[in-house]
Design a protein around this motif. Structure first.
Motif, PDB file in Angstrom:
ATOM      1  N   THR A   1       1.133  -0.978   0.091  1.00  0.00           N
ATOM      2  CA  THR A   1      -0.093  -0.032   0.170  1.00  0.00           C
ATOM      3  C   THR A   1       1.137   1.338  -0.108  1.00  0.00           C
ATOM      4  O   THR A   1       2.034   1.204   0.056  1.00  0.00           O
ATOM      5  N   ILE A   2       0.212   2.586  -0.154  1.00  0.00           N
ATOM      6  CA  ILE A   2       1.146   3.799   0.029  1.00  0.00           C
ATOM      7  C   ILE A   2       1.763   3.895   1.360  1.00  0.00           C
ATOM      8  O   ILE A   2       1.027   3.786   2.305  1.00  0.00           O
ATOM      9  N   ARG A   3       3.067   4.212   1.260  1.00  0.00           N
ATOM     10  CA  ARG A   3       3.748   4.059   2.753  1.00  0.00           C
ATOM     11  C   ARG A   3       4.277   5.625   2.677  1.00  0.00           C
ATOM     12  O   ARG A   3       3.651   6.494   2.001  1.00  0.00           O
ATOM     13  N   ARG A   4       5.608   5.834   3.124  1.00  0.00           N
ATOM     14  CA  ARG A   4       6.120   7.070   3.371  1.00  0.00           C
ATOM     15  C   ARG A   4       6.293   7.827   2.271  1.00  0.00           C
ATOM     16  O   ARG A   4       7.106   7.236   1.370  1.00  0.00           O
ATOM     17  N   TYR A   5       6.150   9.145   1.847  1.00  0.00           N
ATOM     18  CA  TYR A   5       6.537   9.803   1.091  1.00  0.00           C
ATOM     19  C   TYR A   5       6.341  11.274   1.295  1.00  0.00           C
ATOM     20  O   TYR A   5       5.740  11.642   2.303  1.00  0.00           O
ATOM     21  N   ALA A   6       6.962  12.201   0.763  1.00  0.00           N
ATOM     22  CA  ALA A   6       7.026  13.560   0.936  1.00  0.00           C
ATOM     23  C   ALA A   6       6.433  14.074  -0.319  1.00  0.00           C
ATOM     24  O   ALA A   6       6.445  14.051  -1.495  1.00  0.00           O
ATOM     25  N   MET A   7       5.380  15.251  -0.200  1.00  0.00           N
ATOM     26  CA  MET A   7       4.878  15.951  -1.112  1.00  0.00           C
ATOM     27  C   MET A   7       5.047  17.331  -1.128  1.00  0.00           C
ATOM     28  O   MET A   7       4.645  18.018   0.115  1.00  0.00           O
ATOM     29  N   PHE A   8       5.249  18.205  -1.979  1.00  0.00           N
ATOM     30  CA  PHE A   8       5.291  19.473  -2.184  1.00  0.00           C
ATOM     31  C   PHE A   8       4.376  20.083  -3.245  1.00  0.00           C
ATOM     32  O   PHE A   8       4.259  19.666  -4.400  1.00  0.00           O
ATOM     33  N   SER A   9       3.359  20.898  -2.672  1.00  0.00           N
ATOM     34  CA  SER A   9       2.213  21.348  -3.540  1.00  0.00           C
ATOM     35  C   SER A   9       2.066  23.034  -3.381  1.00  0.00           C
ATOM     36  O   SER A   9       2.463  23.465  -2.607  1.00  0.00           O
ATOM     37  N   ILE A  10       1.834  23.406  -4.775  1.00  0.00           N
ATOM     38  CA  ILE A  10       1.261  24.725  -4.912  1.00  0.00           C
ATOM     39  C   ILE A  10      -0.030  24.848  -5.168  1.00  0.00           C
ATOM     40  O   ILE A  10      -0.473  23.870  -6.112  1.00  0.00           O
ATOM     41  N   ILE A  11      -1.007  25.384  -4.465  1.00  0.00           N
ATOM     42  CA  ILE A  11      -2.598  25.419  -4.778  1.00  0.00           C
ATOM     43  C   ILE A  11      -2.906  26.736  -4.891  1.00  0.00           C
ATOM     44  O   ILE A  11      -2.687  27.666  -4.104  1.00  0.00           O
ATOM     45  N   TRP A  12      -3.722  26.988  -5.776  1.00  0.00           N
ATOM     46  CA  TRP A  12      -4.145  28.316  -6.159  1.00  0.00           C
ATOM     47  C   TRP A  12      -5.931  28.305  -6.245  1.00  0.00           C
ATOM     48  O   TRP A  12      -6.287  27.464  -6.994  1.00  0.00           O
ATOM     49  N   ASN A  13      -6.506  28.929  -5.194  1.00  0.00           N
ATOM     50  CA  ASN A  13      -7.891  28.961  -5.432  1.00  0.00           C
ATOM     51  C   ASN A  13      -8.352  30.548  -6.094  1.00  0.00           C
ATOM     52  O   ASN A  13      -7.851  31.505  -5.545  1.00  0.00           O
ATOM     53  N   PHE A  14      -8.882  30.528  -7.027  1.00  0.00           N
ATOM     54  CA  PHE A  14      -9.434  31.419  -7.745  1.00  0.00           C
ATOM     55  C   PHE A  14     -11.005  31.583  -7.859  1.00  0.00           C
ATOM     56  O   PHE A  14     -11.725  30.611  -7.591  1.00  0.00           O
ATOM     57  N   THR A  15     -11.328  32.886  -7.804  1.00  0.00           N
ATOM     58  CA  THR A  15     -12.727  33.396  -7.816  1.00  0.00           C
ATOM     59  C   THR A  15     -13.314  34.587  -8.264  1.00  0.00           C
ATOM     60  O   THR A  15     -12.090  35.536  -8.597  1.00  0.00           O
ATOM     61  N   LYS A  16     -14.222  34.597  -8.749  1.00  0.00           N
ATOM     62  CA  LYS A  16     -14.707  35.916  -9.153  1.00  0.00           C
ATOM     63  C   LYS A  16     -16.220  36.291  -8.869  1.00  0.00           C
ATOM     64  O   LYS A  16     -17.057  35.348  -9.117  1.00  0.00           O
ATOM     65  N   VAL A  17     -16.629  37.361  -8.162  1.00  0.00           N
ATOM     66  CA  VAL A  17     -17.795  37.607  -7.697  1.00  0.00           C
ATOM     67  C   VAL A  17     -18.358  36.621  -6.705  1.00  0.00           C
ATOM     68  O   VAL A  17     -18.268  36.781  -5.640  1.00  0.00           O
TER      69      VAL A  17
END
Length: 962
Positions: free
Chosen positions: A931-947
């Motif tokens: 199964t999925i075990r140890r890992y490191a993740m680096f992410s950039i997340i952009w939440n956009f909106t208008k009105v």
């Protein structure tokens, strides 16, 4: 009018007592009171001459304090006519809290009690004898009521009939939180670690947006897809069935539902999310999503690429977008049909913690309304491609009447599933009383799988008795079409309705593959090999016509008639070909022993009637369906035909009592016929596992299930306090079980048979209370199964018991701190009659501790810990305990915090060992897998909106800065 009468009474009393300094005023007030009494007496006598009598009646009782449990003295007690709220008499309680009111006639009275320190008490008293004793009345302290009020907004929570409505802006959320984070803040709502949402102890089954589906009505999907800041109201209610909503006749069916009402400006803009993430070693999670609204027009699209199970949108939940077939259908008419599938839908392409996954999923949605909302259109398209590679080891113990043997196997598998699904639904309201709705859907699925397995079996002394090596490849495809045409008509007379519904479906499945196997039986010194090509086809056509008519007999009693015609046609061919070498060329030789070809036709006529009684507090119904079902099973391979006919009486009854708006108890009984499916009927010897063969039984009879359910639920919304209890019990006649024979070589042959004496039941209960700002919940689930089967010709009775208590603590402080702890031990016990000397029993303990905290300089830290402790069944077992620890650290940028950089570590201690245990009274299996075990993740997340769905205002987001 009762409160006004009480105020007038107190006003008059106080003024009379204040006339000591003015004798003349005292006489005037006394004259006024005598005039009022005289007038009231004459009016009552004129309007109710029958009440003028010399006979005296009394109302007695005693008041007590709910907090101190002491008697309450010197309270004002009044009796008013229930019909017109005219004051009859009044008194005050003595120092012991006792009171006695004298009234002149029998009848219904409003009993009104007031005291400066307690909440006003009002109740209707039916005086039908000389002394009506109301017993002890518990008075609620005003101070205690103020302590239990959650002061967030005067309109934070509103009760509208049977709907509880939360004002979303009254509960603080972080910028760009999804709806699931908002729900965690609402009193009485909780989200479990499995993503399931509960409201007041009951699981939420549907979630809609402005009353309609949004991609799906699945709560886990909707709550992770929509922005919390776009929500105006969160409405929680028990949704009635579509038929009950249309006809106005409450059939007692309820589904806990949450409706998200969007803000008006959120319907005119767009919002979305984009994420790019990469990690070590070799992990990635990327996604993009957009939701756009313009009035009644909705457009949405999403796309996900991931090989983790921690994607912010939850790609394993998104698998529900992609459709997929079920293995059974259960009709409201009391019939249970099993269907036959030949593709690899047991895996279904979904990641459930086993193996290493990869997924590419996406979809698009378009909804709109025209012609003053009389024409409604909904459509969506869904695509998914999912891969999974797994390795596993299984150790099994088989408990036989005179011996035991053990099996060990190692296997590897690789599965790929590609699916396309389209759905279009349109509804047209011909006029205000009738509508026509058409729902069309279709899909194409392709699955590929490769499985390799090596196993060996030993007797109790450790002597090798057999081994087996198997390799199987399969390539399958599936096409499907579904149609539903519904006509509804509501007549002028309230409650009189007619509906006609026609549904049909077509499914075509095809699989081709190979099977290679080599096994040895050491006790007889024999070796065997299999080299076959497999070709399976299955075509299924169904149709159903349903007619329903409701007729009101009185304003509380309704009659319903229904008729259904069901058609099911199934053509299934399973062909096996042996591969032999002939003159240097491979030729296929048809093997009839491991092949079959069946045609099954089912025709059913079903009709029935039911009575439904409805009042404000009581909902009760009773009804019966009569069905005649004809089966024709044609064996095309051996030119034989089987005919079956069943006549069934399918009764049903339900009762629901709502003591108040937030307290109810219900009971339900259903009789259900369970038809054997084609896999159980057809005598196909499936040699996919040559040491474990399953064969059909064309002589199987239908089973009949008697099901009983009881539910109780009560809650206090403002204090986030609720209590629930549920119980179910089922008795099954002619239950479809199995007859297993295991020889001295460890080979097993299983056939389906009918048995009697099977039953099962269970309970679930729990409650929650908020103590200051901490929510504490506790509960217990329990199940018991009693079933019969045959092992090596001997009848066997299995008894299995399991129960799981749980305790949880949750604390939220605005948007700065979330804390959640849960402790859930579990106990399992299994026994069998053929081996009463062997009992399988064990404990397991699961704990979770999660918290997230906002730090200075726009940082946010999170920690998620899970501890699993599992009792060993024997000393030779491996260490099955594990401690999982996930950490995350985020930094927000831009003025509105719409940009996030996130570092995440999964399984910091690298202890995520895949493990599961399955046991019956005669079989125990332990499985370990990758199964999925140890890992490191680096992410950039952009939440956009208008009105619409913009970030919360600055004063609604708590930040800690130095």
């Amino acid at each position: 009018m009762a409160p006004k009468a009480d105020c007038l009474l107190n006003y008059c009393m106080l003024d009379v007592y204040s006339l000591n300094h003015h004798y003349m005023n005292r006489l005037l007030y006394l004259f006024f009171i005598l005039f009022c009494v005289f007038t009231t007496t004459n009016v009552v006598a004129q309007n109710n001459p029958q009440q003028v009598t010399t006979k005296n009646f009394s109302i007695t009782g005693v008041l007590a304090d709910t907090i101190n449990l002491t008697n309450t003295g010197y309270a004002s007690v009044s009796a008013l006519n229930a019909s017109d709220s005219v004051l009859q008499t009044f008194t005050r309680t003595d120092e012991n809290g006792r009171f006695e009111l004298k009234v002149n006639a029998a009848g219904k009275y409003l009993l009104l009690i007031s005291h400066p320190s307690f909440a006003t008490y009002i109740d209707i008293i039916d005086v039908d004898k000389a002394n009506a004793d109301v017993g002890t009345i518990m008075m609620t302290s005003k101070k205690q009521m103020l302590n239990e009020v959650i002061i967030t907004d005067a309109r934070a929570i509103v009760i509208k009939g049977d709907t509880i409505e939360y004002n979303a802006d009254s509960f603080k959320t972080r910028a760009f939180d999804n709806v699931d984070e908002l729900l965690k803040k609402l009193p009485g709502i909780e989200i479990g670690k499995d993503g399931k949402i509960k409201a007041y102890g009951q699981e939420v089954k549907k979630m809609t947006v402005d009353g309609e589906e949004f991609f799906s009505d699945d709560p886990a999907i909707v709550s992770k897809t929509l922005r919390a800041s776009a929500i105006d109201k969160v409405q929680v209610f028990d949704k009635k069935s579509d038929q009950a909503t249309f006809s106005g006749v409450d059939d007692g069916e309820r589904i806990k539902t949450i409706n998200l009402q969007l803000k008006e400006n959120a319907k005119k803009g767009y919002f979305g999310k984009a994420q790019l993430g990469g990690g070590l070693p070799g992990y990635f999670e990327n996604e993009a999503m957009i939701n756009a609204f313009k009035g009644k027009q909705k457009i949405a699209a999403y796309g996900i690429m991931s090989n983790t199970n921690t994607n912010g949108l939850g790609w394993e939940e998104q698998s529900k977008y992609g459709g997929g077939g079920g293995t059974f259908t259960e009709d409201d008419d009391g019939n249970f049909y099993s269907t036959y599938t030949t593709d690899d839908e047991d895996w279904g392409g979904e990641y459930r913690g086993t193996g290493l996954p990869k997924a590419w999923v996406g979809g698009a949605l378009y909804n709109n309304k025209w012609l003053n909302d009389s024409l409604i259109f909904n459509s969506n398209y869904k695509f998914s491609k999912k891969m999974n590679e797994g390795l596993e080891n299984v150790t099994s113990q088989y408990i036989l009447p005179d011996t035991q043997y053990f099996n060990k196997q190692q296997s590897s598998n690789r599965n790929i599933a590609v699916r396309h699904n389209v759905r279009v639904s349109t509804e047209y309201w011909i006029d205000t009383s009738s509508s026509l709705k058409l729902d069309l859907s279709g899909g194409y699925n392709n699955t590929q799988s490769l499985n390799r397995n090596v196993s060996e079996s030993m007797d109790a002394g450790g002597t090798l008795i057999n081994n087996n090596t198997t390799a199987q490849e399969k390539d399958g495809s599936k096409k499907l079409l579904n149609a539903d045409l519904l006509y509804k008509k509501r007549f002028k007379k309230k409650g009189r309705t007619f509906t006609a519904d026609f549904t049909g479906s077509w499914t075509d499945s095809r699989n081709n593959g190979t099977l290679q196997s080599a096994y040895n039986l050491f006790s007889i010194d024999s070796s065997y090999s299999i080299n076959q090509r497999k070709s399976d086809t299955n075509t299924n056509i169904t149709g159903k016509l349903s007619l329903t008519y409701t007729e009101p007999l009185t304003d509380k009693l309704n009659l319903q008639f229904n008729y259904n015609y069901n058609l099911n046609h199934n053509d299934a061919a399973n062909n096996s070909y042996d591969i032999n070498q002939d003159n240097g060329n491979y030729t296929d030789v048809f093997n009839p022993f491991y092949s079959s070809h069946y045609l099954v036709n089912v025709n059913q006529h079903l009709g029935g009637a039911g009575l439904r009684y409805n009042t404000k507090k009581i909902n009760a119904g009773i009804g019966v369906n009569l069905s005649e079902t004809h089966f024709t099973q044609e064996d095309k391979l051996f030119d034989t035909t089987y005919h079956y006919s069943y006549f069934n009486v399918l009764p049903k009854a339900s009762f629901r009592y709502s003591k108040s708006q937030n307290t109810s108890i219900s009971f339900r009984y259903n009789g259900k016929a369970i038809q054997p499916n084609l896999t159980q009927l057809q005598p196909l010897r499936n040699n996919t596992d040559p040491l474990n063969i399953t064969i059909g039984n064309p002589d199987l009879k239908q089973a009949y299930d008697h099901g009983f359910n009881v539910n109780y639920n009560t809650y206090k919304m403002l204090s986030s306090q609720y209590l629930y209890f549920g119980s179910y019990f089922h008795v099954i006649q002619n239950s479809i079980s199995n007859k297993q024979f295991v020889d001295n070589n460890g080979r097993s042959v299983t056939q389906f048979v009918n048995v009697n004496g099977n039953y099962y039941g269970g309970i679930w209960s729990g409650g929650s209370r908020k103590i200051k700002d901490v929510e504490v919940n506790a509960g217990i689930n329990g199940d018991y199964n009693h079933d019969n089967n045959f092992i090596n010709g001997l009848p066997n009775v299995n008894n299995r018991l399991s129960f799981t208590p749980n305790l949880g603590v949750r604390y939220n402080k605005d948007t700065t701190l979330d804390f959640d702890y849960n402790f859930s031990p579990g106990y399992n016990l299994s026994k069998s009659s053929i081996r009463p000397d062997i009992t399988t029993k064990y404990w397991q303990f699961d704990q979770t501790l999660n918290f997230h905290i906002s730090l200075p300089y726009k940082f946010r830290f999170g920690s998620e810990m899970t501890l699993n402790l599992r009792q060993k069944l024997n000393p030779a077992e491996t260490n099955n305990n594990r401690f999982l620890w996930n950490l995350s650290l985020s930094r927000f940028f831009l003025k509105d915090r719409s940009l996030e950089l996130k570092a995440y570590v999964n399984d910091l201690l690298n202890q995520n060992v895949g493990y599961s245990r399955y046991n019956t009274a005669t079989y125990v299996s332990e499985r370990t897998y990758n199964t999925i075990r140890r890992y490191a993740m680096f992410s950039i997340i952009w939440n956009f909106t208008k009105v619409g769905g913009s970030a919360p205002a600055a004063d609604n987001v708590i930040e800690i800065d130095n």
